[in-house]
Design a protein around this motif. Sequence first.
Motif, PDB file in Angstrom:
ATOM      1  N   ASP A   1       0.869  -1.170   0.000  1.00 30.23           N
ATOM      2  CA  ASP A   1       0.000   0.000   0.000  1.00 30.23           C
ATOM      3  C   ASP A   1       0.908   1.222   0.000  1.00 30.23           C
ATOM      4  O   ASP A   1       2.083   1.132   0.348  1.00 30.23           O
ATOM      5  CB  ASP A   1      -1.022  -0.001   1.133  1.00 30.23           C
ATOM      6  CG  ASP A   1      -0.419   0.070   2.528  1.00 30.23           C
ATOM      7  OD1 ASP A   1       0.808   0.217   2.657  1.00 30.23           O
ATOM      8  OD2 ASP A   1      -1.172  -0.031   3.492  1.00 30.23           O
TER       9      ASP A   1
ATOM     10  N   GLU B   1       1.034   5.878  -0.662  1.00 30.43           N
ATOM     11  CA  GLU B   1       0.388   7.168  -0.868  1.00 30.43           C
ATOM     12  C   GLU B   1       0.188   7.395  -2.363  1.00 30.43           C
ATOM     13  O   GLU B   1       0.940   6.865  -3.197  1.00 30.43           O
ATOM     14  CB  GLU B   1       1.235   8.282  -0.259  1.00 30.43           C
ATOM     15  CG  GLU B   1       1.338   8.163   1.256  1.00 30.43           C
ATOM     16  CD  GLU B   1       2.258   9.196   1.868  1.00 30.43           C
ATOM     17  OE1 GLU B   1       2.810  10.048   1.129  1.00 30.43           O
ATOM     18  OE2 GLU B   1       2.423   9.150   3.098  1.00 30.43           O
ATOM     19  N   GLU B   2      -0.807   8.187  -2.707  1.00 34.16           N
ATOM     20  CA  GLU B   2      -1.217   8.391  -4.101  1.00 34.16           C
ATOM     21  C   GLU B   2      -0.056   8.831  -5.002  1.00 34.16           C
ATOM     22  O   GLU B   2       0.044   8.378  -6.141  1.00 34.16           O
ATOM     23  CB  GLU B   2      -2.352   9.417  -4.166  1.00 34.16           C
ATOM     24  CG  GLU B   2      -2.895   9.642  -5.558  1.00 34.16           C
ATOM     25  CD  GLU B   2      -3.566   8.417  -6.178  1.00 34.16           C
ATOM     26  OE1 GLU B   2      -3.550   8.311  -7.420  1.00 34.16           O
ATOM     27  OE2 GLU B   2      -4.080   7.558  -5.432  1.00 34.16           O
ATOM     28  N   HIS B   3       0.839   9.669  -4.512  1.00 37.90           N
ATOM     29  CA  HIS B   3       1.921  10.159  -5.372  1.00 37.90           C
ATOM     30  C   HIS B   3       2.910   9.042  -5.775  1.00 37.90           C
ATOM     31  O   HIS B   3       3.689   9.208  -6.711  1.00 37.90           O
ATOM     32  CB  HIS B   3       2.659  11.335  -4.724  1.00 37.90           C
ATOM     33  CG  HIS B   3       3.530  10.957  -3.571  1.00 37.90           C
ATOM     34  ND1 HIS B   3       3.046  10.775  -2.289  1.00 37.90           N
ATOM     35  CD2 HIS B   3       4.857  10.712  -3.501  1.00 37.90           C
ATOM     36  CE1 HIS B   3       4.044  10.441  -1.489  1.00 37.90           C
ATOM     37  NE2 HIS B   3       5.156  10.399  -2.197  1.00 37.90           N
TER      38      HIS B   3
ATOM     39  N   ARG C   1       1.879   6.061  -6.834  1.00 36.08           N
ATOM     40  CA  ARG C   1       1.142   5.192  -7.758  1.00 36.08           C
ATOM     41  C   ARG C   1       1.955   4.834  -9.010  1.00 36.08           C
ATOM     42  O   ARG C   1       2.076   3.658  -9.338  1.00 36.08           O
ATOM     43  CB  ARG C   1      -0.175   5.873  -8.109  1.00 36.08           C
ATOM     44  CG  ARG C   1      -1.104   5.102  -8.949  1.00 36.08           C
ATOM     45  CD  ARG C   1      -2.387   5.959  -9.188  1.00 36.08           C
ATOM     46  NE  ARG C   1      -3.419   5.157  -9.744  1.00 36.08           N
ATOM     47  CZ  ARG C   1      -4.242   4.386  -9.049  1.00 36.08           C
ATOM     48  NH1 ARG C   1      -4.150   4.341  -7.742  1.00 36.08           N
ATOM     49  NH2 ARG C   1      -5.152   3.666  -9.653  1.00 36.08           N
TER      50      ARG C   1
ATOM     51  N   TYR D   1       4.843   2.224  -8.063  1.00 35.03           N
ATOM     52  CA  TYR D   1       4.446   0.848  -7.770  1.00 35.03           C
ATOM     53  C   TYR D   1       3.725   0.164  -8.930  1.00 35.03           C
ATOM     54  O   TYR D   1       3.945  -1.021  -9.180  1.00 35.03           O
ATOM     55  CB  TYR D   1       3.615   0.779  -6.487  1.00 35.03           C
ATOM     56  CG  TYR D   1       4.485   0.907  -5.263  1.00 35.03           C
ATOM     57  CD1 TYR D   1       5.354  -0.116  -4.893  1.00 35.03           C
ATOM     58  CD2 TYR D   1       4.479   2.061  -4.496  1.00 35.03           C
ATOM     59  CE1 TYR D   1       6.180   0.001  -3.785  1.00 35.03           C
ATOM     60  CE2 TYR D   1       5.302   2.180  -3.371  1.00 35.03           C
ATOM     61  CZ  TYR D   1       6.144   1.147  -3.034  1.00 35.03           C
ATOM     62  OH  TYR D   1       6.965   1.259  -1.946  1.00 35.03           O
TER      63      TYR D   1
ATOM     64  N   GLU E   1      -3.512  -3.044  -9.645  1.00 36.02           N
ATOM     65  CA  GLU E   1      -4.468  -2.384  -8.756  1.00 36.02           C
ATOM     66  C   GLU E   1      -5.485  -3.403  -8.249  1.00 36.02           C
ATOM     67  O   GLU E   1      -5.966  -4.251  -9.010  1.00 36.02           O
ATOM     68  CB  GLU E   1      -5.178  -1.261  -9.491  1.00 36.02           C
ATOM     69  CG  GLU E   1      -6.022  -0.425  -8.594  1.00 36.02           C
ATOM     70  CD  GLU E   1      -6.488   0.870  -9.245  1.00 36.02           C
ATOM     71  OE1 GLU E   1      -7.245   1.598  -8.594  1.00 36.02           O
ATOM     72  OE2 GLU E   1      -6.093   1.135 -10.395  1.00 36.02           O
TER      73      GLU E   1
ATOM     74  N   THR F   1      -8.752  -3.990  -5.040  1.00 36.92           N
ATOM     75  CA  THR F   1      -9.610  -3.378  -4.038  1.00 36.92           C
ATOM     76  C   THR F   1      -9.089  -3.808  -2.664  1.00 36.92           C
ATOM     77  O   THR F   1      -8.816  -4.990  -2.447  1.00 36.92           O
ATOM     78  CB  THR F   1     -11.063  -3.848  -4.210  1.00 36.92           C
ATOM     79  OG1 THR F   1     -11.484  -3.507  -5.528  1.00 36.92           O
ATOM     80  CG2 THR F   1     -11.974  -3.207  -3.191  1.00 36.92           C
TER      81      THR F   1
END
Length: 131
Positions: A106, A108-110, A112, A115, A123, A125
Amino acid sequence: MTIKYEWRGDFGNAALNALHADGFGHPVARTDWRARLERHSLGWVCAWEDGSLVGFVNVVWDGGVHAFVLDTVVARRCQGRGVGAALVATAADEARAAQCEWLHVDFEEHLRPFYFDACGFSETTAGLIAL
């Protein structure tokens, strides 16, 4: 310079604390990484350049088929050179060799693009409870 990647590499707590501070931009802590890793980790990957610790990733696990990437960090001077992706690739190879079937992360959005694009994660859920 050549970067050497080492599974379960021998490091000093001071070196890893300094790397974390540099890579994550916070003050140097006094974490006993060795004790933490020995207690919770399947393994870890150290990246070395000229004898200096320049990258690190921790691989924790459930004792079965699930492994989890934590604390991926690269020294600021080495960022953008593929060190982080190589750390994660080595971690994935070693988790696979230990018979793990899944490698989770997991972030943080920045992070993305790092990873998903550089490391090849898919990706999914997932859920999270902030404690």
